[in-house]
Structures are given as structure tokens and as C-alpha cells.
Design a protein around this motif. Structure first.
Motif, PDB file in Angstrom:
ATOM      1  N   LEU A  51       0.565  -1.284  -0.017  1.00 47.89           N
ATOM      2  CA  LEU A  51       0.545  -0.111  -0.064  1.00 47.89           C
ATOM      3  C   LEU A  51       0.896   1.792  -0.059  1.00 47.89           C
ATOM      4  CD1 LEU A  51      -2.916  -1.166   2.629  1.00 47.89           C
ATOM      5  CD2 LEU A  51      -3.348  -1.260   0.126  1.00 47.89           C
ATOM      6  N   THR A  52       1.693   1.361   0.694  1.00 46.84           N
ATOM      7  CA  THR A  52       2.692   2.521   0.629  1.00 46.84           C
ATOM      8  C   THR A  52       3.384   2.706  -0.811  1.00 46.84           C
ATOM      9  OG1 THR A  52       3.622   2.025   3.264  1.00 46.84           O
ATOM     10  CG2 THR A  52       4.844   3.425   2.329  1.00 46.84           C
ATOM     11  N   MET A  53       4.099   1.493  -1.179  1.00 46.60           N
ATOM     12  CA  MET A  53       4.230   1.389  -2.257  1.00 46.60           C
ATOM     13  C   MET A  53       3.422   2.482  -3.664  1.00 46.60           C
ATOM     14  SD  MET A  53       7.263   1.010  -4.417  1.00 46.60           S
ATOM     15  CE  MET A  53       7.733   0.360  -5.584  1.00 46.60           C
ATOM     16  N   ALA A  54       2.609   1.804  -3.113  1.00 49.31           N
ATOM     17  CA  ALA A  54       1.560   2.339  -4.389  1.00 49.31           C
ATOM     18  C   ALA A  54       1.166   3.764  -4.154  1.00 49.31           C
ATOM     19  CB  ALA A  54       0.340   0.997  -4.230  1.00 49.31           C
ATOM     20  N   ALA A  55       0.800   4.125  -3.064  1.00 51.69           N
ATOM     21  CA  ALA A  55       1.090   5.412  -2.605  1.00 51.69           C
ATOM     22  C   ALA A  55       1.710   6.210  -3.011  1.00 51.69           C
ATOM     23  CB  ALA A  55       0.352   6.046  -1.065  1.00 51.69           C
ATOM     24  N   SER A  57       4.257   5.745  -5.427  1.00 51.59           N
ATOM     25  CA  SER A  57       4.763   5.851  -6.338  1.00 51.59           C
ATOM     26  C   SER A  57       3.672   7.233  -7.166  1.00 51.59           C
ATOM     27  CB  SER A  57       4.642   4.427  -7.136  1.00 51.59           C
ATOM     28  OG  SER A  57       3.455   3.794  -6.909  1.00 51.59           O
ATOM     29  N   GLY A  58       2.804   7.060  -6.684  1.00 51.55           N
ATOM     30  CA  GLY A  58       1.183   7.436  -7.746  1.00 51.55           C
ATOM     31  C   GLY A  58       1.608   9.255  -7.060  1.00 51.55           C
ATOM     32  N   GLN A  59       1.748   9.417  -5.412  1.00 49.83           N
ATOM     33  CA  GLN A  59       1.973  10.806  -5.406  1.00 49.83           C
ATOM     34  C   GLN A  59       2.798  10.840  -6.701  1.00 49.83           C
ATOM     35  OE1 GLN A  59       3.455  11.489  -1.290  1.00 49.83           O
ATOM     36  NE2 GLN A  59       1.951  12.872  -0.912  1.00 49.83           N
ATOM     37  N   LEU A  60       4.502  10.622  -6.588  1.00 49.54           N
ATOM     38  CA  LEU A  60       5.528  10.975  -7.290  1.00 49.54           C
ATOM     39  C   LEU A  60       5.850  11.394  -8.572  1.00 49.54           C
ATOM     40  CD1 LEU A  60       8.898   8.691  -5.960  1.00 49.54           C
ATOM     41  CD2 LEU A  60       7.307  11.025  -4.794  1.00 49.54           C
ATOM     42  N   ALA A  61       4.622  10.944  -8.982  1.00 45.90           N
ATOM     43  CA  ALA A  61       3.450  10.479 -10.391  1.00 45.90           C
ATOM     44  C   ALA A  61       3.171  11.855 -11.054  1.00 45.90           C
ATOM     45  CB  ALA A  61       3.237   9.174 -11.426  1.00 45.90           C
ATOM     46  N   PHE A 140      13.772  -9.496  -1.314  1.00 50.32           N
ATOM     47  CA  PHE A 140      14.503  -9.822  -2.464  1.00 50.32           C
ATOM     48  C   PHE A 140      12.389 -10.044  -3.388  1.00 50.32           C
ATOM     49  CE2 PHE A 140      14.915 -10.997  -6.862  1.00 50.32           C
ATOM     50  CZ  PHE A 140      16.444 -10.482  -7.256  1.00 50.32           C
ATOM     51  N   LEU A 141      11.994 -10.985  -2.849  1.00 51.34           N
ATOM     52  CA  LEU A 141      10.607 -11.138  -3.590  1.00 51.34           C
ATOM     53  C   LEU A 141       9.909 -10.076  -3.683  1.00 51.34           C
ATOM     54  CD1 LEU A 141      10.832 -15.002  -3.000  1.00 51.34           C
ATOM     55  CD2 LEU A 141      11.468 -14.054  -5.237  1.00 51.34           C
ATOM     56  N   LEU A 142       9.594  -9.653  -1.803  1.00 53.00           N
ATOM     57  CA  LEU A 142       9.116  -8.517  -1.497  1.00 53.00           C
ATOM     58  C   LEU A 142       9.201  -6.729  -2.603  1.00 53.00           C
ATOM     59  CD1 LEU A 142       6.988  -7.351  -0.634  1.00 53.00           C
ATOM     60  CD2 LEU A 142       8.128  -6.870   1.691  1.00 53.00           C
ATOM     61  N   GLY A 143      10.866  -7.446  -3.245  1.00 56.25           N
ATOM     62  CA  GLY A 143      11.411  -6.091  -4.172  1.00 56.25           C
ATOM     63  C   GLY A 143      10.316  -6.067  -5.228  1.00 56.25           C
ATOM     64  N   LEU A 144      10.599  -7.211  -5.980  1.00 55.67           N
ATOM     65  CA  LEU A 144      10.669  -8.076  -7.305  1.00 55.67           C
ATOM     66  C   LEU A 144       8.325  -6.918  -6.756  1.00 55.67           C
ATOM     67  CD1 LEU A 144      11.676 -10.685  -8.509  1.00 55.67           C
ATOM     68  CD2 LEU A 144      12.567  -8.423  -8.540  1.00 55.67           C
ATOM     69  N   LEU A 145       7.585  -7.823  -6.308  1.00 58.75           N
ATOM     70  CA  LEU A 145       6.115  -7.399  -6.438  1.00 58.75           C
ATOM     71  C   LEU A 145       5.865  -6.129  -6.033  1.00 58.75           C
ATOM     72  CD1 LEU A 145       3.424  -8.491  -6.252  1.00 58.75           C
ATOM     73  CD2 LEU A 145       3.949  -8.077  -3.197  1.00 58.75           C
ATOM     74  N   LEU A 146       6.799  -5.279  -4.980  1.00 62.58           N
ATOM     75  CA  LEU A 146       6.874  -3.861  -4.714  1.00 62.58           C
ATOM     76  C   LEU A 146       7.175  -3.291  -6.285  1.00 62.58           C
ATOM     77  CD1 LEU A 146       8.143  -3.444  -1.217  1.00 62.58           C
ATOM     78  CD2 LEU A 146       5.395  -3.351  -1.994  1.00 62.58           C
ATOM     79  N   GLY A 147       7.853  -2.957  -6.450  1.00 61.96           N
ATOM     80  CA  GLY A 147       8.735  -2.738  -7.880  1.00 61.96           C
ATOM     81  C   GLY A 147       7.221  -3.074  -9.063  1.00 61.96           C
ATOM     82  N   GLY A 148       6.820  -4.132  -9.644  1.00 61.94           N
ATOM     83  CA  GLY A 148       5.941  -4.586 -10.184  1.00 61.94           C
ATOM     84  C   GLY A 148       4.401  -3.031  -9.793  1.00 61.94           C
ATOM     85  N   ILE A 149       4.289  -3.127  -8.800  1.00 62.32           N
ATOM     86  CA  ILE A 149       3.607  -2.689  -8.018  1.00 62.32           C
ATOM     87  C   ILE A 149       3.342  -1.235  -8.287  1.00 62.32           C
ATOM     88  CG2 ILE A 149       1.504  -0.902  -6.314  1.00 62.32           C
ATOM     89  CD1 ILE A 149       2.788  -4.354  -5.063  1.00 62.32           C
ATOM     90  N   GLY A 150       4.994  -0.011  -7.958  1.00 61.00           N
ATOM     91  CA  GLY A 150       4.928   0.857  -8.515  1.00 61.00           C
ATOM     92  C   GLY A 150       5.112   1.605  -9.561  1.00 61.00           C
ATOM     93  N   ALA A 151       5.379   0.079 -10.903  1.00 56.11           N
ATOM     94  CA  ALA A 151       5.497   0.733 -12.017  1.00 56.11           C
ATOM     95  C   ALA A 151       4.063   0.803 -12.385  1.00 56.11           C
ATOM     96  CB  ALA A 151       6.221  -0.373 -13.011  1.00 56.11           C
ATOM     97  N   ALA A 152       2.809  -0.221 -12.177  1.00 51.39           N
ATOM     98  CA  ALA A 152       1.297  -0.190 -12.519  1.00 51.39           C
ATOM     99  C   ALA A 152       0.733   0.788 -12.746  1.00 51.39           C
ATOM    100  CB  ALA A 152       1.385  -1.514 -12.385  1.00 51.39           C
ATOM    101  N   VAL A 153       0.938   1.440 -11.025  1.00 44.86           N
ATOM    102  CA  VAL A 153       0.851   2.598 -10.552  1.00 44.86           C
ATOM    103  C   VAL A 153       1.258   3.661 -11.097  1.00 44.86           C
ATOM    104  CG1 VAL A 153       0.184   4.236  -8.893  1.00 44.86           C
ATOM    105  CG2 VAL A 153      -0.026   1.295  -8.203  1.00 44.86           C
ATOM    106  N   ALA A 154       2.501   3.525 -11.977  1.00 41.93           N
ATOM    107  CA  ALA A 154       2.898   5.419 -12.089  1.00 41.93           C
ATOM    108  C   ALA A 154       2.421   5.116 -13.584  1.00 41.93           C
ATOM    109  CB  ALA A 154       4.211   5.208 -11.435  1.00 41.93           C
ATOM    110  N   ARG A 155       2.499   4.047 -14.206  1.00 39.82           N
ATOM    111  CA  ARG A 155       2.890   4.284 -15.693  1.00 39.82           C
ATOM    112  C   ARG A 155       0.857   5.232 -16.362  1.00 39.82           C
ATOM    113  NH1 ARG A 155       3.014   6.301 -20.130  1.00 39.82           N
ATOM    114  NH2 ARG A 155       3.667   5.534 -21.892  1.00 39.82           N
TER     115      ARG A 155
END
Length: 275
Positions: A51-55, A57-61, A140-155
Motif C-alpha cells: 500500500l505504501t509503494m502504491a501510494a 509511486s502515485g504521488q511521485l507520478a 528480495f521477492l517482496l522488492g520484485l512485487l513492490l517494483g511491479g506495483i510501483g510501475a503499474a501505478v505510475a505508468r
């Protein structure tokens, strides 16, 4: 007629099926993974990090879009790679992920279960390394998930002001996962030495943010170079792919060195103090 005695051939009793033997270190890793995944706080932390990653990345975008569309051209960032938003979002999200490294050992000290752990696995080096493998792998696995979430929200938020080349985005997501794994294990090592989650988090905040910012603030070259050696700044150079003041690979090595030092400190403390 002579009747010869008959003999019945006896077959050896079948051996009971046994599980394949595993080494003591593999068993220790399995035990640590069982402990970590069986507590709800682990999965609440994963959810909070997502949730923090999604929020974030959306805010930075949104900030990037607003900067490109306002009337002040001096702050116009132009078209941004989505990976920049992903790595930038870690500045806040990492502090949620660090909880996994902290609680992997401080919770055992708080409840007294560390004594059971050390009775089952007397080698304290093995215990700490097993925890490091589990924490590093999970973060590390969580980082992959968070990176995917961040990219999916920001794009979609960036719209025309963003681009997402597949190779570059995947590289940024993988770099983010590596960074989170290293700082997660660093948190584990410091927590093994300090035992207190609050004290450990305070030290991590100082190392990752407070001290480097304080050194960089005066703009004195010597102090800035000292700040560049701290784990948060080194990790930032690695994520950004910088070439100045040193290449990104050097930033990764510096961060890995801090992680190894944190584990060494934790091992030293475990050996010197009773559980």
C-alpha cells in the motif's frame, strides 16, 4: 517315501521410507522460514509495504505531471522513465520493509523464544545466517512485487510524461529488489546486536537518512564525500545508476559491505551475550 522338509525363503523386512537427509543449515533455514511465515505480522507488513509503494509511486507520478504542466519551466522534469518513480518510492517504502528484518530476531528476544531457537540450533553463526537467508530472500521477492506495483501505478498516472521501456523497467525493479534485500539483512544484523526494535530503527534512520543529510547540508566537499559512503546514499547512487562520485557498482558494493558489517556485529553480540 521320504518327505523332505520344505523351507520357506524369508525376505528381509522392507525398510521404512525415510525423508531425504538435509544438512543442519538447510534445516535451520527451513525453521526460520516457518517461524517468519507463521506470524500474521509478516503478512501485515507485506500488505503495508504494498500500500505504501502504491501510494508513494502515485504521488511521485502526480508531482512529475504537475511539474511538467505548471507555468514554471525551471522545474520541468520532462518525460520520465517509470523506473525512476519506482526507485524514488523506495525512500519511504524501505522503512516498512525493514520491519521484516527487525522482527525476525527482536520478536524472539521479546518473547523469550530465542532460547528455544539456540537450543535447537546451538551454532549462533548458523542461526544468524539462516535468518539472513530467509530475510534476504523474502525482501528480495517482496522488492520484485513492490517494483511491479510501483510501475503499474505510475505508468497510467504519468500518461504522456512517462515511458516504460521493458528492459530498463525490469532492471530498475530488480535493482530495487536487491537494495531492499541488502537493507533488510542490514536491519537484521543491527537488530541482533541491539535487540530493541525501537533502538534498531533509530540507528537505521540515522545511517540511511539523518547523518548523511546532516553531512551534505553544509556543502563542504569532504563531508559530502563521507556522506557518499553511508549505506542510504550508496544505495541511492546504485539505484540511480550514477557515475559520479562513483559508478553504480561501487554503490552496490558499499551497501553490501555495510550489510556484511551489520551481520558481523550481530554475530559478535550473539556470541558474547546470553540469550
Amino acid at each position: 517315501m521320504t518327505v523332505l522338509p520344505t523351507t520357506t525363503a524369508t525376505r528381509p523386512a522392507p525398510r521404512p521410507a525415510t525423508a531425504p537427509a538435509t544438512g543442519p543449515f538447510v534445516g535451520a533455514v527451513a525453521a526460520e522460514w516457518t517461524k517468519l511465515r507463521s506470524v500474521r505480522s509478516t503478512w501485515w507488513t507485506v500488505l503495508a509495504a504494498a500500500l505504501t509503494m502504491a501510494a508513494t509511486s502515485g504521488q511521485l507520478a502526480i508531482y512529475a505531471v504537475n511539474a511538467n504542466t505548471d507555468d514554471d519551466p525551471t522545474v520541468n522534469p520532462g518525460i520520465l522513465p517509470v523506473g525512476d518513480i519506482v526507485t524514488g518510492s523506495l525512500e519511504l517504502t524501505q522503512y516498512v520493509v525493514l520491519a521484516l528484518g527487525l522482527f525476525a530476531i527482536t520478536s524472539e528476544y521479546a518473547t523469550g523464544t530465542i532460547r528455544t531457537t539456540l537450543r535447537c540450533t546451538p551454532s549462533r553463526t548458523r542461526v544468524l545466517l539462516a535468518k539472513a537467508v530467509v530475510v534476504g530472500g523474502l525482501t528480495f521477492l517482496l522488492g520484485l512485487l513492490l517494483g511491479g506495483i510501483g510501475a503499474a501505478v505510475a505508468r497510467p498516472v504519468l500518461g504522456e510524461w512517462g515511458r516504460a521501456p521493458l528492459g530498463g523497467t525490469l532492471a530498475d525493479v530488480a535493482a530495487s529488489a536487491a537494495y531492499l534485500a541488502l537493507v533488510g539483512v542490514l536491519a537484521l544484523g543491527l537488530a541482533a546486536a541491539l535487540r530493541s526494535p525501537v533502538l534498531t530503527l533509530t540507528v537505521l534512520l540515522a545511517l540511511l537518512m539523518i547523518v548523511p543529510l546532516s553531512l551534505q547540508e553544509p556543502g563542504i566537499t569532504v563531508l559530502t564525500r563521507i556522506a557518499d559512503a553511508f549505506p542510504g546514499v550508496a544505495g541511492g547512487h546504485f539505484l540511480a545508476g550514477d557515475t559520479d562520485p562513483y559508478p553504480a557498482a561501487v554503490g552496490l558494493l558499499l551497501l553490501a559491505g555495510w550489510t556484511a558489517g551489520g551481520l558481523a556485529l550481530g554475530r559478535w553480540a550473539l556470541a558474547r551475550r546470553d540469550a
